[in-house]
Design an enzyme around this catalytic site. Structure first.
Site, PDB file in Angstrom:
ATOM      1  N   TYR A  65      42.944  47.118  36.997  1.00  0.00           N
ATOM      2  CA  TYR A  65      42.881  46.339  35.907  1.00  0.00           C
ATOM      3  C   TYR A  65      44.332  46.327  35.360  1.00  0.00           C
ATOM      4  CZ  TYR A  65      41.207  43.410  31.855  1.00  0.00           C
ATOM      5  OH  TYR A  65      40.816  42.821  30.868  1.00  0.00           O
ATOM      6  N   SER A 122      46.267  41.504  28.477  1.00  0.00           N
ATOM      7  CA  SER A 122      45.428  42.786  27.672  1.00  0.00           C
ATOM      8  C   SER A 122      46.218  43.645  27.295  1.00  0.00           C
ATOM      9  CB  SER A 122      44.490  43.391  28.794  1.00  0.00           C
ATOM     10  OG  SER A 122      43.569  44.508  28.248  1.00  0.00           O
TER      11      SER A 122
END
Length: 249
Positions: free
Chosen positions: A155, A142
């Site tokens: 995350y 990401s």
């Protein structure tokens, strides 16, 4: 690009990016193993692939569970004879105030996103190294591995770990002709694209928000045997947002 006679495992393939990746490989002629813990969603992806004439199999898989991963890999080899490509897409997010994030929250994200990626790669590679032409692995990271909003610690850590894991694996597995790359998506809209506002698109240098198909096409590029000079890389697919300097005025 054609992937006829190639066997592909896609984790987290029940929805969003994973479903798009799985169906795209199916359309390209691959045998697609849909690995997903949500049975209904996973079978829906299989049905979509088969409806378009593709060859697919569903495997209920929770990547937090090492035994599920081993079963996934072994059943794939038992059914199709080999594994050529692994797309490590399964992941969860947990955006929670930094002072309130629990150890269980942290462990769930890390065990799903980072440890799950490693264990899937490790188990798949054990079979890929028997192929005369090795194999390819793509990890879905990401842009949050490089930039952050508040309260995204677990995350961000997991996706940063995937980025580092990718280049480490690319070196460790190189002698077995296994290439490993990552894709770091930015804003990929998995809901109703028509509901997006004009400002959502306009803020991107590419002038639009991303779609799951953008990531799927990148997976095909990275796993195409003709692109075997690409390994250890992290492809950022974000419409240019991480290159845009933003100040508040």
């Amino acid at each position: 690009m054609t992937f006829t006679d190639k066997t592909v495992i896609v984790t987290g393939a029940g929805s969003g990016i994973g479903a798009a990746v799985a169906t795209t490989y199916g359309e390209a002629g691959a045998r697609v193993v849909v690995a997903e813990k949500d049975v209904k969603a996973g079978k829906a992806t299989v049905n979509e692939i088969e409806k378009k004439g593709g060859n697919s199999m569903f495997m209920k898989t929770d990547v937090r569970l090492p035994e599920d991963i081993k079963h996934l890999v072994n059943k794939t080899v038992e059914t199709y004879g080999k594994i050529d490509i692994l797309i490590n897409n399964a992941g969860v997010s947990r955006f929670k105030n930094v002072y309130e994030l629990t150890v269980d929250d942290w462990d769930d994200v890390i065990n799903t996103n980072l440890r799950g990626n490693f264990l899937c790669a490790q188990q798949a590679a054990k079979h890929m190294r028997s192929n005369t032409d090795g194999g390819t692995i793509v990890n879905i990271a990401s842009t949050r591995a490089f930039m952050s909003e508040a309260d995204s610690e677990a995350y961000a850590a997991s996706k940063g770990g995937i980025s580092a894991l990718t280049h480490a694996l690319s070196i460790s597995l190189s002698e077995d002709l296994i290439r490993v790359n990552a894709i770091s998506p930015g804003w990929i809209e998995t809901g109703n694209y028509q509901d997006l506002r004009s400002i959502d698109h306009a803020q991107h240098p590419a002038k639009r928000v991303g779609k799951p198909d953008d990531v799927a096409r990148a997976c095909l590029f990275l796993t195409d045997p003709r692109n075997d000079f690409v390994t250890g890389e992290n492809f950022i697919i974000d419409g240019g947002m991480t290159r845009k300097m933003i100040y508040e005025h």
